[in-house]
Design a protein around this motif. Structure first.
Motif, PDB file in Angstrom:
ATOM      1  N   LYS A  53       9.131  12.537   9.628  1.00 37.66           N
ATOM      2  CA  LYS A  53      10.391  11.817   9.904  1.00 37.66           C
ATOM      3  C   LYS A  53      10.449  11.364  11.357  1.00 37.66           C
ATOM      4  N   ARG A  54      10.087  12.259  12.295  1.00 35.76           N
ATOM      5  CA  ARG A  54      10.063  11.909  13.721  1.00 35.76           C
ATOM      6  C   ARG A  54       9.114  10.751  13.978  1.00 35.76           C
ATOM      7  N   PHE A  55       7.930  10.865  13.411  1.00 35.21           N
ATOM      8  CA  PHE A  55       6.881   9.859  13.581  1.00 35.21           C
ATOM      9  C   PHE A  55       7.381   8.492  13.086  1.00 35.21           C
ATOM     10  N   THR A  56       7.961   8.481  11.900  1.00 29.33           N
ATOM     11  CA  THR A  56       8.444   7.224  11.310  1.00 29.33           C
ATOM     12  C   THR A  56       9.568   6.613  12.136  1.00 29.33           C
ATOM     13  N   GLU A  57      10.525   7.440  12.559  1.00 30.00           N
ATOM     14  CA  GLU A  57      11.663   6.933  13.340  1.00 30.00           C
ATOM     15  C   GLU A  57      11.204   6.376  14.686  1.00 30.00           C
ATOM     16  N   ASP A  58      10.304   7.092  15.341  1.00 28.17           N
ATOM     17  CA  ASP A  58       9.790   6.626  16.643  1.00 28.17           C
ATOM     18  C   ASP A  58       8.993   5.333  16.486  1.00 28.17           C
ATOM     19  N   LEU A  59       8.205   5.265  15.409  1.00 25.38           N
ATOM     20  CA  LEU A  59       7.400   4.075  15.145  1.00 25.38           C
ATOM     21  C   LEU A  59       8.295   2.873  14.844  1.00 25.38           C
ATOM     22  N   LEU A  60       9.340   3.106  14.075  1.00 24.50           N
ATOM     23  CA  LEU A  60      10.288   2.042  13.740  1.00 24.50           C
ATOM     24  C   LEU A  60      10.942   1.495  15.002  1.00 24.50           C
ATOM     25  N   ASN A  61      11.301   2.384  15.903  1.00 28.18           N
ATOM     26  CA  ASN A  61      11.922   1.973  17.165  1.00 28.18           C
ATOM     27  C   ASN A  61      10.959   1.119  18.005  1.00 28.18           C
ATOM     28  N   GLU A  62       9.684   1.517  18.049  1.00 25.45           N
ATOM     29  CA  GLU A  62       8.681   0.751  18.798  1.00 25.45           C
ATOM     30  C   GLU A  62       8.496  -0.648  18.206  1.00 25.45           C
ATOM     31  N   ILE A  63       8.433  -0.727  16.889  1.00 25.40           N
ATOM     32  CA  ILE A  63       8.227  -2.018  16.213  1.00 25.40           C
ATOM     33  C   ILE A  63       9.415  -2.949  16.449  1.00 25.40           C
ATOM     34  N   LYS A  64      10.616  -2.391  16.307  1.00 20.93           N
ATOM     35  CA  LYS A  64      11.827  -3.216  16.444  1.00 20.93           C
ATOM     36  C   LYS A  64      12.066  -3.677  17.876  1.00 20.93           C
ATOM     37  N   SER A  65      11.701  -2.855  18.842  1.00 29.10           N
ATOM     38  CA  SER A  65      12.053  -3.146  20.240  1.00 29.10           C
ATOM     39  C   SER A  65      10.997  -3.957  20.987  1.00 29.10           C
ATOM     40  N   ASP A  66       9.873  -4.262  20.340  1.00 30.86           N
ATOM     41  CA  ASP A  66       8.794  -4.988  21.022  1.00 30.86           C
ATOM     42  C   ASP A  66       9.150  -6.475  21.153  1.00 30.86           C
ATOM     43  N   ARG A 108       4.232   3.946   4.376  1.00 28.03           N
ATOM     44  CA  ARG A 108       2.952   3.683   5.040  1.00 28.03           C
ATOM     45  C   ARG A 108       2.534   4.874   5.906  1.00 28.03           C
ATOM     46  N   VAL A 109       3.495   5.464   6.622  1.00 30.71           N
ATOM     47  CA  VAL A 109       3.203   6.631   7.458  1.00 30.71           C
ATOM     48  C   VAL A 109       2.733   7.794   6.588  1.00 30.71           C
ATOM     49  N   SER A 110       3.402   8.013   5.463  1.00 28.38           N
ATOM     50  CA  SER A 110       3.028   9.112   4.562  1.00 28.38           C
ATOM     51  C   SER A 110       1.624   8.920   4.011  1.00 28.38           C
ATOM     52  N   ARG A 111       1.261   7.665   3.744  1.00 28.29           N
ATOM     53  CA  ARG A 111      -0.070   7.380   3.222  1.00 28.29           C
ATOM     54  C   ARG A 111      -1.162   7.741   4.233  1.00 28.29           C
ATOM     55  N   ILE A 112      -0.960   7.368   5.485  1.00 28.02           N
ATOM     56  CA  ILE A 112      -2.018   7.641   6.471  1.00 28.02           C
ATOM     57  C   ILE A 112      -2.018   9.102   6.908  1.00 28.02           C
TER      58      ILE A 112
END
Length: 372
Positions: A53-66, A108-112
């Motif tokens: 959950k942490r990984f996904t939320e942090d990744l989502l924030n990086e993608i959205k804020s770029d 996608r995160v769960s898959r990798i």
């Protein structure tokens, strides 16, 4: 024990190998090694969904804020030395929009994260960090521990989408999504690892560079399998050695001598698991993995079965070096029994897959698909 396939560590599977029988015996008598391993395994099972959950939320924030995702892609391609693992500019908006949906990104995160190296090492890092903290008398700092472990698990996980993009043998319909995710995964890993300080981050960067060298040699050998040599296989295995050894060292915050001992133990254990993974992949794909130690030894002997038998001997050599590292540990080291038990699980994992291969007798099918 945790892996993608939990049946590997079922009671029936454990009783099928000598190290597995030793594991069952230790579980029955609740040895110190088993008790410690079971403790960290249960902690990891509870923590893993929170980490995801942490990984996904942090990744989502990086993608959205770029503000400039194409520039991010280009920088990543330059760093890893390949344009094959990034998106074309025209593809970015569509893929980014898709991944800005939390549930899609979580999938996608769960898959990798469904990876042997991730699942088998998550509890190990926690144990190594605790052992180091106890040895050096560190103050309790749960956030630093979480950040250091998360960062290295995320860094290890980066190899999954990159391998799938290069090999095109898994999750083919999601490869564009992985291409967008990769630079942000690396940034997250660096941000979290930097919590440990400058030296810890520098150690990670050295390991990441060596891992890229191993990845490049792996790719080169895929293009020309017959060019395989022992030296190139040693270089290829840098991807295991550098990533896992560096992570082990960084669990001590790079402090000597424990950091160096952890590096040796984790690097060699990872290389041993790499041999077992090559056997497992060959069974599942129905051809000898390219490149791999089984392929190298098959070329040398002209016999596929002997190729895998020599690979098992190679895995034992790696594991012997990992166990040598245990002898270097300080006297009365708190987690020695844990590490001894860990290496027993590695030995079982390798032997289990070799036994499965021997039962399935795929030698003729393998022989017909050896690169000419």
């Amino acid at each position: 024990m945790s892996s993608k396939d939990d049946s590997i560590f079922s009671k029936e599977a454990l009783l099928s190998t000598k190290p597995g029988k030793d594991i069952v015996k230790q579980a029955l008598f609740k040895s110190k090694g088993y008790r410690l391993f079971d403790k960290y395994k249960k902690e990891a099972e509870e923590e893993f969904p929170k980490f995801t959950k942490r990984f996904t939320e942090d990744l989502l924030n990086e993608i959205k804020s770029d503000p400039n995702p194409f520039e991010t892609q280009e920088k990543f391609a330059k760093e890893v030395g390949s344009t094959e693992i990034i998106l074309q500019k025209s593809q970015i908006d569509e893929v980014r929009k898709r991944l800005e949906n939390y549930e899609t990104l979580l999938d996608r995160v769960s898959r990798i994260l469904n990876s042997n190296f991730v699942k088998m090492t998550f509890p190990v890092f926690s144990a190594l960090y605790d052992a180091s903290a106890q040895y050096f008398g560190d103050d309790d700092n749960p956030k630093k521990k979480t950040d250091i472990i998360d960062g290295h698990i995320i860094a290890i996980d980066l190899s999954e989408p990159m391998d799938r993009i290069m090999d095109r043998d898994e999750d083919v319909e999601f490869l564009d999504d992985y291409k967008l995710m990769n630079p942000y995964i690396l940034k997250l890993a660096r941000d979290k690892i930097s919590t440990g300080g400058k030296e810890v981050l520098e150690e990670f960067e050295r390991g990441f560079k060596d891992a890229r060298i191993g990845q490049y040699v792996d790719y080169k050998l895929k293009m020309n399998p017959k060019s395989i040599s022992e030296e190139e296989m040693i270089q290829c295995y840098k991807k295991y050695r550098a990533v896992m050894g560096t992570a082990g060292k960084n669990m001590t915050l790079t402090r000597f001598p424990l950091g160096e001992i952890f590096y040796l133990g984790m690097a060699k254990a990872a290389e041993s698991v790499g041999c077992g993974n090559e056997v497992e992949d060959s069974i599942k794909n129905k051809f000898v993995k390219v490149p791999s130690w089984p392929l190298y030894y098959t070329f040398l002997t002209g016999d596929v079965q002997k190729g895998f038998e020599f690979t098992m001997k190679k895995s034992d050599i790696y594991l012997g070096e990992a166990r040598l590292a245990l002898e270097l540990l300080p006297e009365n080291f708190s987690h020695r029994d844990f590490l001894e038990f860990l290496f027993l699980t590695v030995e079982h994992y390798n032997m289990y897959w070799f036994n499965q291969l021997s039962k399935e007798k795929l030698w003729k099918e393998f022989e017909s698909k050896i690169p000419k």
